[in-house]
Design an enzyme around this catalytic site. Structure first.
Site, PDB file in Angstrom:
ATOM      1  N   ASP A   1       0.737  -1.340   0.038  1.00  0.00           N
ATOM      2  CA  ASP A   1       0.055   0.180  -0.016  1.00  0.00           C
ATOM      3  C   ASP A   1       0.785   1.353  -0.047  1.00  0.00           C
ATOM      4  OD1 ASP A   1      -2.653   0.739  -0.319  1.00  0.00           O
ATOM      5  OD2 ASP A   1      -2.886   1.217   1.815  1.00  0.00           O
TER       6      ASP A   1
HETATM    7  N1  LIG Z   1       2.235  10.328  12.359  1.00  0.00           N
HETATM    8  C1  LIG Z   1       1.653  11.022  11.416  1.00  0.00           C
HETATM    9  N2  LIG Z   1       1.803  12.321  11.495  1.00  0.00           N
HETATM   10  C2  LIG Z   1       1.128  13.411  10.840  1.00  0.00           C
HETATM   11  N3  LIG Z   1       0.595  12.996   9.650  1.00  0.00           N
HETATM   12  C3  LIG Z   1      -0.014  11.952   9.589  1.00  0.00           C
HETATM   13  C4  LIG Z   1       0.642  10.735  10.212  1.00  0.00           C
HETATM   14  N4  LIG Z   1       0.479   9.483   9.870  1.00  0.00           N
HETATM   15  C5  LIG Z   1      -0.457   9.816   8.884  1.00  0.00           C
HETATM   16  N5  LIG Z   1      -0.432  11.003   8.405  1.00  0.00           N
HETATM   17  C6  LIG Z   1      -1.186  11.639   7.383  1.00  0.00           C
HETATM   18  O1  LIG Z   1      -2.635  11.136   7.688  1.00  0.00           O
HETATM   19  C7  LIG Z   1      -3.087  10.571   6.428  1.00  0.00           C
HETATM   20  C8  LIG Z   1      -3.966   9.316   6.684  1.00  0.00           C
HETATM   21  O2  LIG Z   1      -2.914   8.245   7.666  1.00  0.00           O
HETATM   22  P1  LIG Z   1      -2.888   6.836   7.110  1.00  0.00           P
HETATM   23  O3  LIG Z   1      -2.175   6.942   5.927  1.00  0.00           O
HETATM   24  O4  LIG Z   1      -2.060   6.180   8.311  1.00  0.00           O
HETATM   25  O5  LIG Z   1      -4.287   6.432   6.757  1.00  0.00           O
HETATM   26  P2  LIG Z   1      -4.950   5.345   6.167  1.00  0.00           P
HETATM   27  O6  LIG Z   1      -6.478   5.599   6.084  1.00  0.00           O
HETATM   28  O7  LIG Z   1      -4.763   4.067   6.597  1.00  0.00           O
HETATM   29  O8  LIG Z   1      -4.492   5.365   4.612  1.00  0.00           O
HETATM   30  P3  LIG Z   1      -4.819   4.503   3.294  1.00  0.00           P
HETATM   31  O9  LIG Z   1      -5.890   5.161   2.641  1.00  0.00           O
HETATM   32  O10 LIG Z   1      -3.487   4.804   2.529  1.00  0.00           O
HETATM   33  O11 LIG Z   1      -5.313   3.119   3.829  1.00  0.00           O
HETATM   34  C9  LIG Z   1      -1.613  10.200   5.726  1.00  0.00           C
HETATM   35  O12 LIG Z   1      -1.896  10.137   4.187  1.00  0.00           O
HETATM   36  C10 LIG Z   1      -0.821  11.468   5.978  1.00  0.00           C
HETATM   37  O13 LIG Z   1      -1.065  12.646   5.366  1.00  0.00           O
END
Ligand SMILES: Nc1ncnc2c1ncn2[C@@H]1O[C@H](COP(=O)(O)OP(=O)(O)OP(=O)(O)O)[C@@H](O)[C@H]1O
Ligand SMILES: [Mg+2]
Length: 427
Positions: free
Chosen positions: A309
């Site tokens: 991913d």
């Molecule tokens: N530790 C962090 N600090 C700041 N921003 C973050 C952090 N972790 C994630 N983000 C932001 O938040 C968004 C969403 O987090 P993440 O990618 O973990 O979510 P997700 O819903 O699992 O994503 P996906 O759609 O890829 O499955 C990221 O694209 C990033 O922009």
């Protein structure tokens, strides 16, 4: 809605321009002359609008009106500040707006967006001002429980840590952790994410504090009963919020993801960009070779651990220097092979290859050659790849056991790591 409405765009304290919404559903991003006039001291909103070190090209990008308007949705940079999946649906329902009408979502959430951008009716000229709650069905419900925005598909919350406890009741403060609840679709996902992140940390990748939370440490979360009972939640420290946060103004550090860098919509996160393009950007306009080395580590890690991913929204830039970014710490690293048996490939093309089992040391060598690295540096990068692969093989099991990942999932990760060509090459 009949009138023109507008939001002031600020990056920290600096006004960048306005986002204006017209009755025909067009949203236009206009850049302020004073922001353009700042020249090379101007804090960078997005590499899609800036070529650090090349002021003439930057000014041309800031003045270029293409890509700065959209219909119903917001222009891509702003679209990417909003959630994609269930979180968007939930927020849109509580605001009673259609979830595609992004200007209205941004107007409601503009005080707590990812990074250091804020959108406010604030100093907007009177005739352009967005009146919160002034217009029928589009009115913003001030009582809506969720006031933050975060990207991505999975359900997640921006929460404030207070000792051992995490809360959504933050008053004027900003959340400093992202909290993801367990999922009914993917067993023990918070544990697998925590284990993958800890493995990454163990092999030298830059990872924010990440931890598993017992549900009783979480306050004021809606729908608590909807999540699998008794299961751990996942939390990660936000790198776009600083340690010292005074009130709602302070504490923001600017970030952007690579969908914003390439001016693409969240729905275009696979397929339009390859890893060479990300690498080139890091080399030319961000942290240079040190970023590239970190990227090489993350790519080798993703192949070995089976993270399928690593699309463009899972790579970000951070602006701890406002005029020049660097690769942000890693996030959303998940061993997706724990859940899939087919279609096991990395998210983007890497020197033309995508399948985990087809990626070899040769693939990395081609990637480094294609981006034009000096031969000596190519060698350095290849060594980093080899060392990372060996470290992952030595470290992963401990992290997965320590995070309490169920045995059947651990066995799937093990089968992947044992079977992978890159792992055999780096014995
Ligand atoms: N530790 C962090 N600090 C700041 N921003 C973050 C952090 N972790 C994630 N983000 C932001 O938040 C968004 C969403 O987090 P993440 O990618 O973990 O979510 P997700 O819903 O699992 O994503 P996906 O759609 O890829 O499955 C990221 O694209 C990033 O922009
Ligand atoms: Mg993500």
């Amino acid at each position: 809605m009949s009138s023109v409405q507008s939001l002031e765009i600020r990056l920290g304290e600096v006004r960048v321009g306005y986002l204006t919404h017209y009755p025909d559903e067009k949203t236009i991003f206009s850049v302020d002359e004073a922001y353009i006039g700042m020249g090379s001291t101007r804090p960078v909103l997005s590499l899609s609008l800036s070529r650090p070190g090349d002021e003439a090209s930057t000014e041309a990008l800031l003045r270029d009106e293409r890509h700065k308007f959209a219909s119903v949705k917001a222009p891509p940079f702003f679209s990417n500040l909003l959630p994609e999946g269930g979180l968007r649906t939930r927020i849109a329902q509580s605001l009673k707006v259609h979830e595609e009408r992004e200007f209205l979502l941004l107007a409601a959430l503009g005080a707590d967006l990812p990074g250091a951008v804020t959108l406010n009716p604030g100093d907007t000229p009177e005739h352009l001002r967005f009146r919160r709650g002034a217009s029928g069905a589009a009115a913003v419900d001030e009582a809506a429980p969720l006031k933050f925005s975060l990207g991505g598909m999975q359900m997640k919350f921006s929460m404030l840590r207070q000792g051992e406890r995490y809360t959504l009741n933050m008053g004027t403060q900003l959340g400093n952790y992202i909290v993801k609840p367990p999922s009914r679709d993917f067993a023990a996902l918070p544990r697998v994410e925590a284990a993958t992140m800890e493995t990454a940390r163990a092999v030298g990748i830059e990872v924010p504090e990440a931890l598993l939370l017992p549900p009783e440490h979480i306050d004021a979360l809606p729908d608590m009963g909807a999540y699998p009972q008794g299961e751990a939640f996942y939390a990660i420290r936000r790198f776009d919020r600083s340690e010292h946060m005074e009130g709602s103004k302070g504490g923001r550090i600017h970030t952007e993801d690579f969908a914003q860098v390439f001016n693409l919509r969240p729905s275009q996160k696979y397929g339009r960009v390859n890893y060479e393009m990300i690498a080139q950007t890091l080399l030319r306009y961000a942290g240079g070779l040190s970023d590239l080395k970190e990227m090489a580590r993350r790519l080798a890690f993703n192949v070995l651990i089976g993270n399928g991913d690593a699309h463009i929204k899972n790579w970000s830039l951070i602006y701890d220097t406002p005029t020049r970014p660097r690769l942000a710490p890693a996030y959303d690293l998940v061993s997706t092979v724990a859940y899939t048996t087919h279609d096991t490939s990395i998210a983007l093309n890497m020197a033309g290859v995508k399948r985990f089992d087809a990626i070899t040391l040769d693939t990395f060598a081609t990637l480094f050659a294609r981006i034009g690295l000096h031969e000596r540096i190519q060698k350095d990068m290849m060594e980093e790849v080899r060392v990372t692969v060996q470290r992952v093989k030595g470290a992963w099991e401990n992290s997965f056991v320590a995070a309490g990942v169920p045995d059947d999932l651990i066995r799937k990760v093990e089968a992947h790591i044992r079977g992978i060509a890159l792992g055999r090459e780096c014995a």
